[in-house]
Design a protein around this motif. Structure first.
Motif, short mmCIF file in Angstrom:
data_model
loop_
_atom_site.label_atom_id
_atom_site.label_comp_id
_atom_site.label_asym_id
_atom_site.label_seq_id
_atom_site.Cartn_x
_atom_site.Cartn_y
_atom_site.Cartn_z
N GLU A 36 58.12 41.20 45.11
CA GLU A 36 58.27 40.55 43.65
C GLU A 36 57.26 39.77 43.20
OE1 GLU A 36 61.07 42.09 42.30
OE2 GLU A 36 61.49 43.11 44.16
N GLN A 37 56.56 39.24 44.00
CA GLN A 37 55.48 38.19 43.25
C GLN A 37 54.13 38.59 43.57
OE1 GLN A 37 58.43 35.19 45.82
NE2 GLN A 37 56.51 34.22 45.41
N THR A 38 53.65 39.98 43.98
CA THR A 38 52.51 40.53 44.14
C THR A 38 52.29 41.56 43.12
OG1 THR A 38 52.69 39.81 46.43
CG2 THR A 38 50.98 41.41 45.84
N TYR A 39 51.37 41.40 42.16
CA TYR A 39 51.06 42.49 41.27
C TYR A 39 49.99 43.02 41.45
CZ TYR A 39 54.57 39.54 38.82
OH TYR A 39 55.42 38.57 38.19
N TYR A 40 49.93 44.42 41.53
CA TYR A 40 48.72 45.61 41.32
C TYR A 40 48.37 45.95 39.96
CZ TYR A 40 48.45 45.63 46.67
OH TYR A 40 48.21 45.23 48.02
N PRO A 41 47.16 46.27 39.72
CA PRO A 41 46.75 46.89 38.59
C PRO A 41 47.74 47.86 38.32
CG PRO A 41 44.63 46.63 39.86
CD PRO A 41 45.94 46.39 41.02
N SER A 83 50.62 47.48 36.54
CA SER A 83 52.03 46.81 36.40
C SER A 83 52.04 45.75 35.01
CB SER A 83 52.54 46.00 37.71
OG SER A 83 51.73 44.93 37.69
N ALA A 84 53.04 45.61 34.61
CA ALA A 84 53.33 44.66 33.48
C ALA A 84 53.01 43.42 33.96
CB ALA A 84 54.61 44.83 32.68
N GLY A 85 53.48 42.96 35.10
CA GLY A 85 52.80 41.60 35.55
C GLY A 85 51.34 41.54 35.63
N TYR A 86 50.97 42.40 36.16
CA TYR A 86 49.46 42.35 36.29
C TYR A 86 48.71 42.13 34.98
CZ TYR A 86 44.77 43.45 37.82
OH TYR A 86 43.34 43.61 38.10
N VAL A 87 49.29 42.89 33.93
CA VAL A 87 48.40 42.70 32.70
C VAL A 87 48.80 41.11 32.09
CG1 VAL A 87 48.52 43.42 30.45
CG2 VAL A 87 48.75 45.31 32.12
N TYR A 88 49.98 40.79 32.27
CA TYR A 88 50.36 39.27 31.77
C TYR A 88 49.68 38.40 32.48
CZ TYR A 88 52.96 35.25 31.12
OH TYR A 88 53.60 34.05 30.94
N GLU A 89 49.60 38.37 33.73
CA GLU A 89 48.78 37.50 34.67
C GLU A 89 47.17 37.43 34.31
OE1 GLU A 89 49.81 34.93 35.91
OE2 GLU A 89 51.95 35.21 36.31
N THR A 90 46.59 38.58 33.80
CA THR A 90 45.18 38.71 33.83
C THR A 90 44.51 38.45 32.39
OG1 THR A 90 45.25 41.34 33.76
CG2 THR A 90 44.67 40.17 35.96
N PHE A 149 39.32 37.18 30.40
CA PHE A 149 40.34 38.43 31.24
C PHE A 149 39.78 38.80 32.36
CE2 PHE A 149 42.24 39.78 26.59
CZ PHE A 149 42.63 38.46 26.59
N ASN A 150 40.61 39.00 33.36
CA ASN A 150 39.86 39.59 34.74
C ASN A 150 40.75 40.56 35.37
OD1 ASN A 150 41.29 37.52 36.84
ND2 ASN A 150 41.48 36.78 34.70
N GLY A 151 40.02 41.22 36.59
CA GLY A 151 40.69 42.13 37.04
C GLY A 151 40.66 42.14 38.55
N PRO A 152 41.41 41.37 39.08
CA PRO A 152 41.48 41.33 40.59
C PRO A 152 42.09 42.20 41.37
CG PRO A 152 43.32 39.93 39.50
CD PRO A 152 42.53 40.55 38.52
N ALA A 153 41.94 42.41 42.73
CA ALA A 153 42.44 43.50 43.43
C ALA A 153 43.90 43.33 43.31
CB ALA A 153 41.91 43.26 44.77
N CYS A 154 44.50 41.90 43.55
CA CYS A 154 45.95 41.78 43.00
C CYS A 154 46.17 40.49 42.80
CB CYS A 154 46.88 42.15 44.47
SG CYS A 154 46.62 40.84 45.58
N ILE A 155 47.38 40.27 42.36
CA ILE A 155 47.67 38.67 42.00
C ILE A 155 49.01 38.21 42.89
CG2 ILE A 155 48.43 37.21 40.20
CD1 ILE A 155 47.53 39.90 38.28
N PHE A 156 48.90 37.14 43.18
CA PHE A 156 49.97 36.58 44.13
C PHE A 156 50.36 35.33 43.09
CE2 PHE A 156 51.69 33.68 47.46
CZ PHE A 156 52.88 34.43 47.59
#
Ligand SMILES: Cc1cc2nc3c(=O)[nH]c(=O)nc-3n(C[C@H](O)[C@H](O)[C@H](O)COP(=O)(O)OP(=O)(O)OC[C@H]3O[C@@H](n4cnc5c(N)ncnc54)[C@H](O)[C@@H]3O)c2cc1C
Ligand SMILES: *[C@@H]1O[C@H](CO)[C@@H](O)[C@H](O)[C@H]1NC(C)=O
Ligand SMILES: *[C@@H]1O[C@H](CO)[C@@H](O)[C@H](O)[C@H]1NC(C)=O
Ligand SMILES: *[C@@H]1O[C@H](CO)[C@@H](O)[C@H](O)[C@H]1NC(C)=O
Ligand SMILES: *[C@@H]1O[C@H](CO)[C@@H](O)[C@H](O)[C@H]1NC(C)=O
Ligand SMILES: *[C@@H]1O[C@H](CO)[C@@H](O)[C@H](O)[C@H]1NC(C)=O
Length: 506
Positions: free
Chosen positions: A43-48, A50-57, A67-74
């Protein structure tokens, strides 16, 4: 140790990937780390995608240039999870970025591309007032507006940012200029304890007097090279209501306005530490319009009859003025929209002695340079803010134990200027960044020629390439490097944690 063991167990559970990453980090250590985060904390790991990924990046960043595009977000929930994350990055040799409030507008300083992982503070939002109300514990996912709103019902505030959505951790790790700074120094001079995660994964608490007192000192202005801070304990200050608001002046009043800026820096601010001002000159070169504004602050239920005499009628009648008695949290909430997220932004920092000719020369050079270099850039707005810095501000830093910035109090007062450039289109990035450097150089050349320069460059207002740590006293920089090497001998927070101002590079 438990955490490291857990992480190793994870790595061994994916033997092929682990072997690969150990041999060649660019073969996908970050993919291994992402897989591990996803396995343990789905639930705390976002991949490209997902809505969480867009929010976090994107959504949480102030400047679209970051604005950035990591492999994933923790998105860790507590210090133990930050520790696990750091150990995971280390064992997989994954590059990563750490983001608090996302307000540093330098590309790559609070984000990373697909070769690495973004560690987000979004869920580290703890806020707790001590039982005697003298300190408040603040998680690095908070914004200053959250802190002020939380403290307002107790008639308290903290020495922090002047705009609500600015993040707590970045501001504190660079110092922090507050409405309360003439009374209490840098925001970071008011931290009494840091909880942070060393690169070994160990979670420590640093205070002025415990075994981590050297780390404590370094964190007051040394940036992100030392540890990942998971909690700041800040002194509170009494704050039921304050006099605060923003006044605007007409372009035709520029001479008197600049008189006011100079006189405030020279006389008013030194005479009365309860008074603070943020004078901002905002210019729109495409239409040849310049607006003169000042946020005024007076820390008392009773207004000062004189502090703003040079910013009010009859000397300088504003065309609009919202200055009024109100809780700090109310002002902060009401003004938050003035610096919206999602535009393209750049800062440059400067510093000068407090001198009338300096104020005029900086103003004139700024307006003419912006007009000649940036008129054709779509949506371009440029501002320069003169932040008055008094002897009492710097004396508070000394009294509270000192900090790495070590600003030379003997030459105070100062103005620390910040240039903000705002524009719309990424196709203009290179032009704007080059112009920002040229404008800064032109102003610095003027100051040097008149012997009106000051040395200190404030990290949090700086642009990429400005020699921030080189502006600290050489002995302090050497001390920072020694402390860095002591707490992070493998240079994890210098090499794997990308972005930010690194003491090792100075
Ligand atoms: C609109 C606006 C208003 C501002 N007003 C003020 C002001 O009143 N006073 C002032 O002094 N400054 C002000 N600033 C500047 C501000 O202090 C910096 O932009 C600061 O970096 C913001 O902190 P952040 O957490 O949002 O930054 P981020 O961009 O999230 O982080 C900045 C740096 O800190 C590092 N970092 C973040 N969190 C951690 C952590 N937990 N542990 C270790 N490293 C971490 C990041 O890696 C990054 O390099 C303002 C900026 C803006 C855009
Ligand atoms: C590591 O991987 C990169 C990218 O695939 C490759 O270009 C490089 O040659 C590899 N290095 C080694 C030492 O195998
Ligand atoms: C954690 O952060 C996400 C954004 O990444 C947010 O949607 C969620 O509400 C947060 N959860 C908590 C408990 O703060
Ligand atoms: C206002 O400006 C005058 C000079 O015109 C100066 O003498 C005075 O000290 C200033 N007032 C304040 C409060 O700074
Ligand atoms: C410019 O940037 C500084 C950063 O320290 C901030 O305090 C100020 O509000 C900004 N001003 C504008 C007009 O964006
Ligand atoms: C940005 O600039 C490019 C190149 O000049 C142009 O093609 C594009 O339309 C611009 N975008 C916007 C939104 O103005």
């Amino acid at each position: 140790m438990t955490l490291i063991t857990t992480t190793v167990a994870f790595l061994l559970a994916v033997p092929a990937l682990a072997a690969t990453s150990a041999v060649n980090s660019s073969l996908g250590g970050e993919k291994v780390a992402c897989a591990m985060f996803r396995l343990k904390y789905p639930e705390q790991t976002y991949y490209p995608g997902s809505a969480g990924y867009v929010y976090e990046t994107q959504s949480v960043y102030w400047s679209a240039t970051t604005f950035n595009g990591p492999a994933c977000i923790f998105v860790p929930q507590n210090a133990q999870q930050v520790s696990l994350a750091v150990t995971t990055m280390t064992l997989t040799l994954s590059k990563f970025a750490v983001r608090g409030g996302g307000h540093m507008p330098i590309p790559g300083y609070n984000g990373i591309d697909s070769t690495g992982i973004l560690l987000s503070a979004s869920n580290l939002t703890a806020l707790a007032l001590s039982s005697d109300k003298s300190t408040v514990s603040v998680g690095p996912g908070n914004r200053w507006g959250d802190v002020y709103s939380y403290l307002a019902p107790s008639n308290l505030a903290a020495v922090g940012g002047r705009v609500g959505h600015v993040g707590v951790p970045g501001l504190l790790l660079g110092g922090g200029i507050s409405f309360y700074s003439s009374q209490h120094g840098f925001a970071s001079d008011n931290v009494v304890k840091y909880q942070c995660v060393l690169s070994s994964g160990i979670v420590v608490e640093a205070t002025a007097s415990n075994t981590y007192s050297d780390l404590f000192w370094a964190l007051r202005g040394g940036g992100n090279s030392f540890c990942i801070v998971t909690r700041f304990d800040l002194k509170t200050v009494p704050s039921s209501e304050v006099h605060i608001g923003i006044a605007q002046y007409d372009q035709s009043q520029s001479k008197s306005y600049l008189d006011g800026v100079y006189n405030f820096g020279k006389y008013s601010a030194p005479a009365d530490p309860k008074a603070a001002i943020i004078p901002t000159i905002l210019t729109f070169p495409s239409v040849g319009l310049t607006v003169y504004a000042a946020a005024k602050f007076y820390d008392s239920l009773t207004d000062s009859p004189t502090a703003f005499e040079n910013f009010t009628a009859p000397r300088l009648p504003p065309v609009a003025d919202s200055y009024a008695l109100q809780p700090l949290a109310s002002y902060i909430a009401a003004t938050d929209a003035l610096q919206p997220n999602g535009l393209r932004q750049a800062f440059r920092t400067l510093s000068s002695l407090v001198d009338r000719e300096a104020v005029q020369g900086i103003h004139d050079t700024f307006i003419s340079q912006v007009s000649s270099k940036l008129t054709s850039v779509a949506g371009l707005q440029a501002s320069i803010t003169f932040q008055p810095v008094t002897k009492s501000f710097l004396q508070k830093s000394v009294d509270s134990g000192g900090n790495p910035q070590g600003v030379d109090i003997s030459k105070a007062p100062f103005f620390w200027q910040v240039i903000n450039l705002t524009w719309q289109n990424s196709s203009d990035d290179a032009v704007v960044q080059a112009a920002a450097d040229e404008i800064t150089a032109a102003i610095n050349a003027f100051l040097a020629q008149k012997s009106l320069s000051a040395t200190y460059l404030y990290m949090n207002d700086a642009g990429k390439g400005q020699p921030v740590f080189q502006s600290y006293p050489a002995t302090n920089l050497r001390k920072l490097k020694t402390i860095r090497a002591k707490y992070d001998p493998l240079s994890i927070y210098t090499n794997l944690l990308v972005g930010g101002w690194k003491v090792a590079d100075a």
